[in-house]
Enzyme design. Sequence first.
Site, PDB file in Angstrom:
ATOM      1  N   CYS A   2       0.829  -1.187   0.000  1.00  0.00           N
ATOM      2  CA  CYS A   2       0.000   0.000   0.000  1.00  0.00           C
ATOM      3  C   CYS A   2       0.873   1.250   0.000  1.00  0.00           C
ATOM      4  CB  CYS A   2      -0.894   0.018   1.232  1.00  0.00           C
ATOM      5  SG  CYS A   2      -1.690  -1.556   1.582  1.00  0.00           S
ATOM      6  N   ARG A  27       3.071   0.478  -6.995  1.00  0.00           N
ATOM      7  CA  ARG A  27       3.146  -0.527  -5.939  1.00  0.00           C
ATOM      8  C   ARG A  27       2.013  -1.549  -6.058  1.00  0.00           C
ATOM      9  NH1 ARG A  27       5.204   1.336  -0.656  1.00  0.00           N
ATOM     10  NH2 ARG A  27       6.811   2.868  -1.045  1.00  0.00           N
ATOM     11  N   TRP A  74      -3.829  -2.242  -0.836  1.00  0.00           N
ATOM     12  CA  TRP A  74      -3.778  -3.584  -1.410  1.00  0.00           C
ATOM     13  C   TRP A  74      -4.392  -4.507  -0.368  1.00  0.00           C
ATOM     14  CZ3 TRP A  74       0.200  -7.785  -0.813  1.00  0.00           C
ATOM     15  CH2 TRP A  74       0.029  -8.795  -1.759  1.00  0.00           C
ATOM     16  N   ASN A  98      -0.186   0.736   6.346  1.00  0.00           N
ATOM     17  CA  ASN A  98       0.443  -0.308   5.533  1.00  0.00           C
ATOM     18  C   ASN A  98       0.833  -1.451   6.453  1.00  0.00           C
ATOM     19  OD1 ASN A  98       0.287   1.413   3.381  1.00  0.00           O
ATOM     20  ND2 ASN A  98       2.484   1.803   3.232  1.00  0.00           N
ATOM     21  N   GLY A  99       0.644  -2.684   6.019  1.00  0.00           N
ATOM     22  CA  GLY A  99       1.092  -3.815   6.816  1.00  0.00           C
ATOM     23  C   GLY A  99      -0.051  -4.675   7.308  1.00  0.00           C
ATOM     24  N   GLU A 480      12.098 -18.048 -13.795  1.00  0.00           N
ATOM     25  CA  GLU A 480      11.751 -16.635 -13.912  1.00  0.00           C
ATOM     26  C   GLU A 480      10.800 -16.394 -15.086  1.00  0.00           C
ATOM     27  OE1 GLU A 480      11.686 -12.382 -13.931  1.00  0.00           O
ATOM     28  OE2 GLU A 480      11.704 -13.972 -12.424  1.00  0.00           O
ATOM     29  N   LYS A 484       7.043 -14.801 -14.834  1.00  0.00           N
ATOM     30  CA  LYS A 484       6.581 -13.641 -15.597  1.00  0.00           C
ATOM     31  C   LYS A 484       5.248 -13.935 -16.283  1.00  0.00           C
ATOM     32  CE  LYS A 484       9.365 -10.497 -14.682  1.00  0.00           C
ATOM     33  NZ  LYS A 484       9.327 -11.094 -13.345  1.00  0.00           N
ATOM     34  N   GLU A 487       2.507 -14.031 -13.659  1.00  0.00           N
ATOM     35  CA  GLU A 487       2.236 -12.743 -13.035  1.00  0.00           C
ATOM     36  C   GLU A 487       1.315 -11.862 -13.868  1.00  0.00           C
ATOM     37  OE1 GLU A 487       5.910 -11.193 -10.371  1.00  0.00           O
ATOM     38  OE2 GLU A 487       6.366 -11.464 -12.495  1.00  0.00           O
ATOM     39  N   HIS A 503      11.302 -37.050 -14.731  1.00  0.00           N
ATOM     40  CA  HIS A 503      10.928 -37.361 -13.344  1.00  0.00           C
ATOM     41  C   HIS A 503       9.568 -36.773 -12.983  1.00  0.00           C
ATOM     42  CE1 HIS A 503      14.890 -39.054 -12.385  1.00  0.00           C
ATOM     43  NE2 HIS A 503      15.359 -38.123 -13.206  1.00  0.00           N
ATOM     44  N   LYS A 603       4.102  -4.210  -5.810  1.00  0.00           N
ATOM     45  CA  LYS A 603       5.481  -4.033  -6.235  1.00  0.00           C
ATOM     46  C   LYS A 603       6.452  -4.381  -5.124  1.00  0.00           C
ATOM     47  CE  LYS A 603       8.718  -2.840  -9.090  1.00  0.00           C
ATOM     48  NZ  LYS A 603       9.061  -3.780 -10.163  1.00  0.00           N
TER      49      LYS A 603
END
Length: 608
Positions: A2, A27, A74, A98-99, A480, A484, A487, A503, A603
Amino acid sequence: MCGIVGILGSEGVADKLVDALKRLEYRGYDSAGVATIVDGKILRRRAEGKLRNLELALEREPLAGAIGIGHTRWATHGAPTERNAHPHATDQVAVVHNGIIENFLDLRELVKSGGAELETDTDTEVVAHLITQALQAGKTPRDAVADTLHRLKGAFSFAIIFKGEEDLMIGARRGSPLAVGHGDGAMYLGSDAIALAPFTDRVTYLEDGDWVVLTRTSFEIFDESNLPVTRPEHTSAATAVQVDKGNYRHFMQKEIYEQPEVIGHTLSRYLNLNKLCTTLPKGTSVDFAALDRLVISACGTAFYAGLIGKYWFEKYARIPVDIDIASEFRYREMPVKAGDLALFISQSGETADTLASLRYCKQQGMRIGAVVNVPESTIAREADVVFPTVAGAEIGVASTKAFTCQLSVLASLAIHAGRARGVLSAEREAELVRMLGEVPAYAVKALKVEKDLEKLSQPLSKSNHALYLGRGTNFPLAMEGALKLKEISYIHAEGYAAGELKHGPIALIDESMPVIVVAPHDEIFEKTVSNVQEVAARGGRVILITDARGAAEAGINAWKTIVMPDVPEIAAPIIHAIPVQLLAYHTAVFMGTDVDQPRNLAKSVTVE
């Protein structure tokens, strides 16, 4: 994460609060709101969704007031609705937060037993009621806040205003960042110096556990024991110019294209291309020769950068490396040795799990190194030695240029460590430095494959799943790439070591499964190709990302081959990150998702 903004000004602040919040949009958030004090009373405007909705609410019902707080939320506790949006308020106090308050369920029962009527599902509302009940018991605002802070468990930062107090604002932080901005006859609070940049470049960062009492002409900082403390004032490097997309459709695309430049800026801090040797930034010193091992920890994309770094440190410097995701590392009480180096990687420098892991290692007597993009961040301030990336502000939530700049730092450090430990000769160091010095030019060439990847986005967007494969440093890069795609396109994807295909994952292969293979022609290319042939034999749609020699020798009937420039082995992960970024980007664009602010993501993750 946030965003928080607070302003003690001389004229109406509502529009300024919204403008400052716009600077924190990168963010990630799902609701927003502001509160001001008008004629002694607290007034609020809140809205679900983007800041434009809040602006419309303020157009319908403007807010006056020369003191105010604003927030982009958020959602954690409670759905992302207007009712749950911040600021949360009683008739006595308004709070932005925030938090996460970990003991909020117990505190809910406590304030309800004191007569509070709760209106939302959030943990933040409890804080407003705790402060209110302390005020009703006769405490002053500062004593009410001090009393409340000691009741809270978790990570948080707050900005708080009070009924009838038009020259008072209180801020506090534990875990989540918060900064004080100094103006002329005005004071500010912000969770990020970027938000304060239009108003001032004079910033004081609160340390963990600090809280601050602000008026328009003064500020007092107290530590978690309520003792007055002094914190240094800094001149912030955050730009006062609003970041924009320029000619690009999204910030993410712009940031992908900035990589040749920012990689070059970063490498210039670590490479002396005249003498062909590595160098550490001024004031940075590490005795790599004395290390028995290196510990690395990070989250998300930064963790994958660390995994690639592990390959480099072990190959070029022969340093054993222990690496773990920070959210696991912080709880498993890993045995470490005092004096060895622990390296923490974070774009924001505020990642909660990474910061907690750093503090564990510090308590064990380890030397702390930080690879960060924000030199004023908490992780940077608490580290013994900082290895900065020079990526600039990264607005897109899905990291691109920060990742390749992290890789550039780690590659440079691995070479430096190899030379310091006598593993690399001066000649070999010079050869590797020359190779890394050419990475910006390679990156320019790599961007030229964009059109080919854009053509793949339409058929790829019709898939429900995708598999990414790689070996060596391309294995973390495969993970990665999968991250992406997940996301920003919301397509389920997994990254695997190519040698693990038999496997388990090979059971997923059919004619509808795209398999993206990162395989430059290196010493293990043939091994990777043999795995890919097993995919092709089962009808899997192979997208092969390789170089000209790899394309010529693969012998695979690939769905599509993306031919990258020929690059040295040490440069390959940095350069091959670009096509996996572009593939995810164009797939998401075709699908119409919110590329820069994907759902449910932030973010900077400053809570567990």
